[in-house]
Design an enzyme around this catalytic site. Structure first.
Site, mmCIF file in Angstrom:
data_model
loop_
_atom_site.group_PDB
_atom_site.id
_atom_site.type_symbol
_atom_site.label_atom_id
_atom_site.label_comp_id
_atom_site.label_asym_id
_atom_site.label_seq_id
_atom_site.Cartn_x
_atom_site.Cartn_y
_atom_site.Cartn_z
ATOM 1 N N HIS A 69 8.439 83.897 29.632
ATOM 2 C CA HIS A 69 7.560 83.177 28.720
ATOM 3 C C HIS A 69 6.508 82.337 29.435
ATOM 4 O O HIS A 69 5.457 82.051 28.850
ATOM 5 C CB HIS A 69 8.384 82.297 27.780
ATOM 6 C CG HIS A 69 8.921 83.031 26.608
ATOM 7 N ND1 HIS A 69 10.070 83.790 26.667
ATOM 8 C CD2 HIS A 69 8.468 83.154 25.333
ATOM 9 C CE1 HIS A 69 10.301 84.337 25.490
ATOM 10 N NE2 HIS A 69 9.344 83.985 24.667
ATOM 11 N N GLY A 70 6.764 81.930 30.652
ATOM 12 C CA GLY A 70 5.725 81.170 31.318
ATOM 13 C C GLY A 70 6.202 80.479 32.574
ATOM 14 O O GLY A 70 7.400 80.343 32.822
#
Length: 473
Positions: free
Chosen positions: A323-324
């Site tokens: 996701h990041g």
């Protein structure tokens, strides 16, 4: 950007019109490929080179796999490594360098790693995972390697779901590019209606809620636990409206052109009775991707519950990194991993308990499970939204220790609009969950619903909101 400027509302009809006017399948595919690259280059022209690089690597590897009986696994490994290297360089290099410097400083070693001044390419995680899924499917023998490069390139770059999914499977979407789709009015009507629903979720639900949530989370020091709790409860629906909104726009726009894209959401917040059930309904394309290509291969033929539990936790831990480049995402999904380990450990005992007391069909029991599940999800997403782990912990502490008056009068209008919109969402999802909608296209019904959605979007929508949340992933 196309979505922010609503130029997509001009771009999409033009693409559809030209697509259906072209006489041959070959011309249609080439046109869609060109349109998809044009769409992606709207953010940054150089992004197209990364997209093309990933496409060429996976196409070539898939073609070579079947020609090499001895080195197939090695070729797949090299192709996966190169794609993940691209992903790491653009998405995680600065994050990794920063953490290495921090660890070295703890050890008393001073070092400097230059920060790369590069922008994160939009949707890079989505199209790389889609390409890798295809490559693994070819290696496993689940699908045949696509001979035509342009058809495969279209599969990787298909513009409706290019930048934020759903992450499609080669076995589902790729064969559709080998078929010539005739215009189908029923598909067009239902697709346009689905797109409207997506815009409603984004503009009326997500962007309206974002006004209050951002006010609280961006100034957490000035708000008490009650305000933070309310913002956290609303954030669940913000991220759902934002991401599900994009997914419905993608699915709907593809349907107008005759293509079928997998469902990505099945009413996760109102109808999930456990965290396991939540992840069967939420971001389905990513969840199933990780399960099929990471969790199940890890578990293999093992019958040890301890290994199953570790594998599911590790899968969600990795999903947090997907996701990041921030520890907040890792913490958020690690919490989900802990939840799921707990679900696996208590599953048999809970089923026996429910059977013994006849609870499975009790409405109050289902509602109680849904409420508990919602608050468990809400807590995990608190870290997903927080700007730092410290802020996430501050939110946790204040929610449990600093409840009091809620000074949200200045945002009461936005909250009222958001609650009204959520009631509409609940009503629609109730009808969908209980199959109350027409099974075939009813022009009068679709016309009425379209007018109602347009009216709600125009009167309640926030047209100054930011881009879709998942564009950054």
């Amino acid at each position: 950007m196309l979505f922010n400027s609503f130029a997509f509302l001009i771009f999409f009809p033009v693409v559809c019109l030209i697509y259906y006017l072209l006489p041959t399948l070959r011309l249609r595919n080439l046109f869609l490929l060109a349109a998809s690259y044009f769409f992606y280059m709207n953010w940054e022209p150089t992004y197209a080179l990364l997209l093309l690089t990933s496409t060429v690597i996976t196409y070539a590897a898939a073609r070579l796999v079947k020609k090499s009986s001895h080195n197939g696994g090695r070729l797949v490994g090299v192709a996966i490594f190169l794609n993940l290297l691209i992903l790491f360089f653009f998405k995680y290099f600065n994050f990794a360098a920063e953490n290495v410097v921090t660890v070295m400083s703890w050890l008393g070693i001073r070092m400097h790693v230059p920060e790369l001044k590069v922008l994160l390419p939009v949707g890079i995680s989505f199209y790389i995972f889609q390409a890798l899924g295809y490559l693994i499917d070819v290696y496993r023998g689940d699908t045949k390697a696509e001979k035509d490069f342009f058809t495969y390139a279209l599969f990787v770059s298909f513009f409706p779901q290019l930048v934020a999914g759903p992450i499609e499977r080669s076995t589902h979407l790729l064969p559709q590019f080998r078929e010539r789709h005739a215009f189908d009015s029923s598909k067009a009507i239902s697709g346009l209606n689905l797109m409207l629903w997506g815009f409603f979720l984004k503009l009326v639900v997500a962007d309206r809620i974002a006004i209050y949530v951002d006010t609280i989370y961006n100034n957490m020091a000035h708000h008490n636990g009650t305000s933070i709790l309310l913002a956290s409860c609303l954030y669940c629906f913000q991220v759902y409206g934002d991401f599900a909104g994009y997914s419905y726009i993608a699915i709907g726009s593809a349907r107008v052109m005759g293509f079928s894209i997998m469902d990505n959401f099945r009413h996760p917040y109102f109808y999930s009775t456990s965290v396991q059930d939540f992840w069967k309904r939420n971001h389905i394309s990513l969840t199933t991707w990780f399960m099929d290509y990471l969790y199940y291969p890890m578990v293999g033929s093992s019958t040890r519950m301890s290994w199953w539990c570790f594998s599911i936790f590790f899968t969600f831990f990795v999903s947090g990194f997907w996701h990041g480049a921030a520890w907040t995402y890792v913490v958020s999904f690690s919490i989900f991993g802990i939840y799921l380990v707990g679900c696996m450990l208590k599953d048999k005992a809970q089923r026996r308990f429910e059977k013994r007391h006849g609870l499975k069909k009790k409405t109050w029991w289902l509602v109680a499970n849904r409420i508990v599940t919602y608050f468990l999800v809400m807590y995990a997403l608190t870290y997903f939204r927080a700007t730092s782990i410290a802020d996430g912990w501050t939110a946790t502490v204040r929610i449990f220790t600093d409840l009091g008056h809620t000074p949200f009068l200045e945002g009461i209008t936005h909250i009222a609009y958001a609650v009204f919109a959520l009631l509409i969402v609940f009503a629609v999802e109730y009808c969908s969950e209980n199959k109350k909608f027409p099974s075939t296209v009813n022009v009068k019904w679709y016309s009425a619903s379209s007018i109602a959605l347009l009216t709600a979007i125009i009167t309640l929508g926030v047209f100054t909101g930011g881009q879709f949340i998942y564009f950054q992933f």
